[in-house]
Design a protein around this motif. Structure first.
Motif, PDB file in Angstrom:
ATOM      1  N   GLY A 113      -4.382  -1.280  -6.832  1.00  0.00           N
ATOM      2  CA  GLY A 113      -3.858   0.072  -6.644  1.00  0.00           C
ATOM      3  C   GLY A 113      -3.851   0.936  -7.889  1.00  0.00           C
ATOM      4  N   GLY A 114      -4.750   0.654  -8.830  1.00  0.00           N
ATOM      5  CA  GLY A 114      -4.788   1.423 -10.075  1.00  0.00           C
ATOM      6  C   GLY A 114      -3.957   0.817 -11.186  1.00  0.00           C
ATOM      7  N   LEU A 115      -3.089  -0.140 -10.854  1.00  0.00           N
ATOM      8  CA  LEU A 115      -2.238  -0.745 -11.877  1.00  0.00           C
ATOM      9  C   LEU A 115      -3.027  -1.591 -12.861  1.00  0.00           C
ATOM     10  CD1 LEU A 115       0.817  -1.885  -9.692  1.00  0.00           C
ATOM     11  CD2 LEU A 115       0.530   0.233 -10.983  1.00  0.00           C
ATOM     12  N   GLN A 116      -4.262  -1.960 -12.480  1.00  0.00           N
ATOM     13  CA  GLN A 116      -5.065  -2.784 -13.386  1.00  0.00           C
ATOM     14  C   GLN A 116      -5.510  -2.000 -14.614  1.00  0.00           C
ATOM     15  OE1 GLN A 116      -6.088  -1.337 -10.662  1.00  0.00           O
ATOM     16  NE2 GLN A 116      -8.293  -1.295 -10.385  1.00  0.00           N
ATOM     17  N   PHE A 117      -5.502  -0.677 -14.532  1.00  0.00           N
ATOM     18  CA  PHE A 117      -5.820   0.177 -15.679  1.00  0.00           C
ATOM     19  C   PHE A 117      -4.521   0.769 -16.220  1.00  0.00           C
ATOM     20  CE2 PHE A 117      -9.804   0.290 -13.187  1.00  0.00           C
ATOM     21  CZ  PHE A 117     -10.661  -0.210 -14.154  1.00  0.00           C
ATOM     22  N   GLN A 118      -3.630  -0.093 -16.630  1.00  0.00           N
ATOM     23  CA  GLN A 118      -2.296   0.336 -17.034  1.00  0.00           C
ATOM     24  C   GLN A 118      -2.311   1.122 -18.338  1.00  0.00           C
ATOM     25  OE1 GLN A 118       1.807   0.377 -15.871  1.00  0.00           O
ATOM     26  NE2 GLN A 118      -0.115  -0.099 -14.847  1.00  0.00           N
TER      27      GLN A 118
ATOM     28  N   PRO B 118      -5.761  10.775 -11.382  1.00  0.00           N
ATOM     29  CA  PRO B 118      -5.835   9.996 -10.138  1.00  0.00           C
ATOM     30  C   PRO B 118      -6.419   8.613 -10.390  1.00  0.00           C
ATOM     31  CG  PRO B 118      -6.604  12.238  -9.776  1.00  0.00           C
ATOM     32  CD  PRO B 118      -6.421  12.083 -11.264  1.00  0.00           C
ATOM     33  N   ARG B 119      -5.944   7.645  -9.624  1.00  0.00           N
ATOM     34  CA  ARG B 119      -6.356   6.254  -9.871  1.00  0.00           C
ATOM     35  C   ARG B 119      -7.868   6.055  -9.746  1.00  0.00           C
ATOM     36  NH1 ARG B 119      -4.994   2.771  -4.372  1.00  0.00           N
ATOM     37  NH2 ARG B 119      -3.206   4.100  -3.910  1.00  0.00           N
ATOM     38  N   GLY B 120      -8.533   6.901  -8.926  1.00  0.00           N
ATOM     39  CA  GLY B 120      -9.976   6.774  -8.766  1.00  0.00           C
ATOM     40  C   GLY B 120     -10.764   7.132 -10.015  1.00  0.00           C
ATOM     41  N   GLN B 121     -10.114   7.752 -10.997  1.00  0.00           N
ATOM     42  CA  GLN B 121     -10.790   8.154 -12.238  1.00  0.00           C
ATOM     43  C   GLN B 121     -10.485   7.211 -13.404  1.00  0.00           C
ATOM     44  OE1 GLN B 121     -12.978  10.529 -12.035  1.00  0.00           O
ATOM     45  NE2 GLN B 121     -12.386  11.133  -9.959  1.00  0.00           N
ATOM     46  N   LEU B 122      -9.565   6.274 -13.219  1.00  0.00           N
ATOM     47  CA  LEU B 122      -9.135   5.439 -14.343  1.00  0.00           C
ATOM     48  C   LEU B 122     -10.253   4.541 -14.856  1.00  0.00           C
ATOM     49  CD1 LEU B 122      -5.564   4.467 -13.059  1.00  0.00           C
ATOM     50  CD2 LEU B 122      -6.168   6.133 -14.822  1.00  0.00           C
ATOM     51  N   ARG B 123     -11.044   3.986 -13.966  1.00  0.00           N
ATOM     52  CA  ARG B 123     -12.163   3.131 -14.399  1.00  0.00           C
ATOM     53  C   ARG B 123     -13.178   3.945 -15.193  1.00  0.00           C
ATOM     54  NH1 ARG B 123     -14.017  -1.866 -12.943  1.00  0.00           N
ATOM     55  NH2 ARG B 123     -12.428  -2.039 -11.298  1.00  0.00           N
ATOM     56  N   ARG B 124     -13.355   5.197 -14.815  1.00  0.00           N
ATOM     57  CA  ARG B 124     -14.324   6.060 -15.489  1.00  0.00           C
ATOM     58  C   ARG B 124     -13.921   6.361 -16.928  1.00  0.00           C
ATOM     59  NH1 ARG B 124     -16.216  12.075 -13.278  1.00  0.00           N
ATOM     60  NH2 ARG B 124     -17.522  12.636 -15.086  1.00  0.00           N
ATOM     61  N   VAL B 125     -12.615   6.559 -17.173  1.00  0.00           N
ATOM     62  CA  VAL B 125     -12.171   6.955 -18.512  1.00  0.00           C
ATOM     63  C   VAL B 125     -11.870   5.754 -19.412  1.00  0.00           C
ATOM     64  CG1 VAL B 125     -11.178   9.054 -17.536  1.00  0.00           C
ATOM     65  CG2 VAL B 125      -9.695   7.080 -17.967  1.00  0.00           C
ATOM     66  N   ALA B 126     -11.842   4.557 -18.856  1.00  0.00           N
ATOM     67  CA  ALA B 126     -11.489   3.372 -19.641  1.00  0.00           C
ATOM     68  C   ALA B 126     -12.343   3.193 -20.900  1.00  0.00           C
ATOM     69  CB  ALA B 126     -11.565   2.124 -18.760  1.00  0.00           C
TER      70      ALA B 126
ATOM     71  N   GLN C 174       0.821  -1.209   0.000  1.00  0.00           N
ATOM     72  CA  GLN C 174       0.000   0.000   0.000  1.00  0.00           C
ATOM     73  C   GLN C 174       0.859   1.265   0.000  1.00  0.00           C
ATOM     74  OE1 GLN C 174      -3.284   0.064  -0.522  1.00  0.00           O
ATOM     75  NE2 GLN C 174      -3.083  -2.170  -0.724  1.00  0.00           N
ATOM     76  N   SER C 175       2.006   1.220   0.661  1.00  0.00           N
ATOM     77  CA  SER C 175       2.909   2.374   0.619  1.00  0.00           C
ATOM     78  C   SER C 175       3.450   2.554  -0.799  1.00  0.00           C
ATOM     79  CB  SER C 175       4.058   2.197   1.612  1.00  0.00           C
ATOM     80  OG  SER C 175       5.014   1.252   1.155  1.00  0.00           O
ATOM     81  N   GLY C 176       3.655   1.439  -1.501  1.00  0.00           N
ATOM     82  CA  GLY C 176       4.100   1.512  -2.892  1.00  0.00           C
ATOM     83  C   GLY C 176       3.061   2.157  -3.786  1.00  0.00           C
ATOM     84  N   PHE C 177       1.788   1.789  -3.578  1.00  0.00           N
ATOM     85  CA  PHE C 177       0.717   2.395  -4.362  1.00  0.00           C
ATOM     86  C   PHE C 177       0.608   3.891  -4.084  1.00  0.00           C
ATOM     87  CE2 PHE C 177      -1.638  -1.919  -4.344  1.00  0.00           C
ATOM     88  CZ  PHE C 177      -0.989  -2.300  -5.502  1.00  0.00           C
ATOM     89  N   LEU C 178       0.710   4.255  -2.804  1.00  0.00           N
ATOM     90  CA  LEU C 178       0.611   5.674  -2.448  1.00  0.00           C
ATOM     91  C   LEU C 178       1.812   6.447  -2.983  1.00  0.00           C
ATOM     92  CD1 LEU C 178      -1.093   7.750  -0.978  1.00  0.00           C
ATOM     93  CD2 LEU C 178       0.131   7.206   1.134  1.00  0.00           C
TER      94      LEU C 178
ATOM     95  N   ASP D  74       1.213   6.963  -6.658  1.00  0.00           N
ATOM     96  CA  ASP D  74       0.260   8.055  -6.893  1.00  0.00           C
ATOM     97  C   ASP D  74       0.912   9.416  -6.698  1.00  0.00           C
ATOM     98  OD1 ASP D  74      -1.703   6.168  -7.331  1.00  0.00           O
ATOM     99  OD2 ASP D  74      -2.557   6.304  -5.323  1.00  0.00           O
ATOM    100  N   SER D  75       1.625   9.575  -5.573  1.00  0.00           N
ATOM    101  CA  SER D  75       2.199  10.882  -5.241  1.00  0.00           C
ATOM    102  C   SER D  75       3.320  11.278  -6.184  1.00  0.00           C
ATOM    103  CB  SER D  75       2.712  10.875  -3.796  1.00  0.00           C
ATOM    104  OG  SER D  75       3.769   9.947  -3.641  1.00  0.00           O
ATOM    105  N   GLY D  76       3.896  10.307  -6.881  1.00  0.00           N
ATOM    106  CA  GLY D  76       4.913  10.627  -7.868  1.00  0.00           C
ATOM    107  C   GLY D  76       4.337  11.183  -9.154  1.00  0.00           C
ATOM    108  N   HIS D  77       3.036  10.929  -9.365  1.00  0.00           N
ATOM    109  CA  HIS D  77       2.385  11.396 -10.595  1.00  0.00           C
ATOM    110  C   HIS D  77       1.533  12.642 -10.384  1.00  0.00           C
ATOM    111  CE1 HIS D  77       3.465   8.338 -13.523  1.00  0.00           C
ATOM    112  NE2 HIS D  77       3.249   7.408 -12.625  1.00  0.00           N
ATOM    113  N   TYR D  78       0.993  12.807  -9.193  1.00  0.00           N
ATOM    114  CA  TYR D  78       0.143  13.962  -8.924  1.00  0.00           C
ATOM    115  C   TYR D  78       0.099  14.200  -7.416  1.00  0.00           C
ATOM    116  CZ  TYR D  78      -3.183  10.157  -8.037  1.00  0.00           C
ATOM    117  OH  TYR D  78      -3.779   9.007  -7.583  1.00  0.00           O
ATOM    118  N   ARG D  79      -0.391  15.353  -7.024  1.00  0.00           N
ATOM    119  CA  ARG D  79      -0.480  15.680  -5.603  1.00  0.00           C
ATOM    120  C   ARG D  79      -1.613  14.865  -4.971  1.00  0.00           C
ATOM    121  NH1 ARG D  79      -0.002  22.319  -5.379  1.00  0.00           N
ATOM    122  NH2 ARG D  79       2.118  22.485  -6.236  1.00  0.00           N
ATOM    123  N   VAL D  80      -1.273  14.125  -3.935  1.00  0.00           N
ATOM    124  CA  VAL D  80      -2.300  13.345  -3.236  1.00  0.00           C
ATOM    125  C   VAL D  80      -2.902  14.153  -2.091  1.00  0.00           C
ATOM    126  CG1 VAL D  80      -1.280  11.133  -3.851  1.00  0.00           C
ATOM    127  CG2 VAL D  80      -0.533  12.280  -1.762  1.00  0.00           C
TER     128      VAL D  80
END
Length: 458
Positions: free
Chosen positions: A378-383, A393-401, A163-167, A170-176
């Protein structure tokens, strides 16, 4: 006099051809084109927040799509009158493909909808869960005499690291969080201090991976010699642009790769050791590392608390088992990283920034899962979506798929989706194919005792 301009007269526009642009792709001479405007990025690379490597990787090309993918609209203002990024001229043969036009429209539409600003999940909830898991690990190790409780704590610690890896991802790509400072604090605490992995190393590695997705000599996520080779092309001992060294495919490499489809999961169980090593190598190198002191301090904190915690266990065999179980559980995440790319198309050479959309879709695949399992991936499923829109943000990836899938179908590009099981099967098949090819090509490489021993007994 001839050639003089009257005061106030506009400076004549200079045009640069794509051929001339391609010539400026060296560390001391880097030009890039953004929306047809050519900039000299040589000086800017030294202070670029994302490091110099991304600019060097795509130097000599039009990088509009990559720039759009990685930068919010506010950054465009930096292109105007920037003394570190002077305008050279305009690209005389600038063209935009239909795929790129549609891609840029999608980015603009997602920006209009505010999707890049909607996190879709609570960072505070994730951090709270991590604190509870860490507290449970400390309590179980320090207060319980049970071996099984200790092993359970090791498994929980492995989940915590995932979970720290997922966070950290995320924080490496955008502000969490709302501020850059608090996001930076979360990065160091959850990455360096809690997991022992330098966030600076991760950013450098991950930026190179995103830009050169599945390039055998530019993408560090495919460079695992002597243990793993995803393609027989690696047998040519390619030179890594990331590690700046030759990836020698010798007899030992061939012996290990020949059985990689059997050793893949065991290697993933201890792959964390490589992340520790790579973090320390970067922090001790002469490469530019933003916030080096803080990075070293954070990693140092990890190497204080983790050995101390392990030393509290009653015996050496239990300590070794604790470390192995925690690493093995975290190995699930390492497997997830591999599933998204190992069985996809690969290529040799630097990425071509003008086919950004095509390269990202060809080098990635999605993992199908129910929404309630998103925490596991952790969002990696929508690679595919993540590589096309890394700031999303990973919470939007399913929406845009669905929009990404529609665009891929429109332009005849791959949009691969497999179950977690199917992705594992494909990955093992890819590794097995390369392993058998390594065995077939055994003769050209000088044999040693390791090779002889392994192959004598099959």
């Amino acid at each position: 006099m001839q050639g003089e301009r009257m005061e106030g007269e506009e400076k004549p526009r200079r045009f640069v051809s794509s051929e001339e642009l391609r010539a400026h792709n060296k560390p001391t001479d880097m030009w890039i084109s953004i929306q047809g405007k050519v900039y000299d990025a040589t000086a800017w690379a030294a202070i670029h927040p994302g490091g110099e490597l991304p600019i060097l990787t795509v130097a000599g090309q039009d990088v509009t799509d990559a720039f759009v993918a990685y930068h919010p609209g506010s950054v465009w203002a930096l292109l105007a009158n920037n003394p570190s990024l002077p305008l050279v001229g305009h690209l005389s043969d600038y063209r935009v493909s239909e795929v790129s036009k549609d891609y840029r429209r999608l980015v603009a539409e997602f920006s209009r909808l505010g999707l890049f600003d909607k996190k879709g999940y609570g960072t505070s909830i994730v951090l709270s869960a991590m604190v509870l898991m860490f507290a449970a690990v400390l309590y179980g190790v320090l207060r319980s005499p049970s071996v099984w409780i200790h092993l359970g704590c090791a498994a929980v610690l492995g989940v915590l690291w995932i979970q720290s890896g997922f966070l950290g991802h995320d924080s490496g790509h955008y502000r969490v969080t709302r501020s850059a400072r608090s996001t930076r604090a979360i990065q160091v605490l959850t990455g360096n201090c809690l997991a022992g992995i330098s966030i600076a190393w991760w950013k450098r590695n991950h930026n190179a991976h995103h830009l050169a997705c599945n390039s055998l000599d530019f993408d560090p996520d495919l460079q695992h010699i002597p243990f793993i080779a995803v393609s027989s092309e690696i047998f040519r001992s390619l030179t890594s642009a990331f590690y700046e060294r030759k990836m020698t495919f010798d007899a030992l490499s061939r012996a290990l790769v020949s059985y990689q489809h059997w050793t893949f999961y065991p290697v993933m169980c201890v792959a964390r050791i490589n992340l520790f090593a790579q973090s320390l190598l970067l922090l001790c190198s002469n490469k530019r590392v933003p916030g080096r002191f803080l990075e070293i301090l954070g990693v140092g904190v990890f190497w204080i608390w983790f050995p101390l915690l392990v030393s509290c266990l009653p015996s050496w065999w239990e300590r070794g088992l604790f470390v192995l179980v925690s690493f093995a559980v975290t190995g699930i995440q390492h497997v997830q990283f591999c599933l998204n790319h190992f069985s996809s198309s690969v290529y040799i050479g630097p990425p071509r920034a003008n086919d950004w959309f095509q390269k990202q879709t060809m080098g990635t695949l999605d993992i199908s899962c129910a929404p309630w399992m998103d925490w596991f991936h952790g969002g990696l499923q929508f690679q595919v979506e993540h590589h096309l829109f890394p700031r999303l943000p990973r919470g939007q990836l399913r929406r845009v798929a669905p929009f990404v899938k529609e665009l891929c179908l429109k332009h005849g590009l791959p949009y691969d989706v497999f179950s977690f099981w199917e992705a594992n099967v494909r990955t093992i098949a890819t590794l097995r194919k390369a392993a058998l090819q390594a065995r077939d090509k055994a003769q050209p490489v000088p044999k040693n005792l390791v090779w002889e021993a392994v192959n004598t007994h099959g």
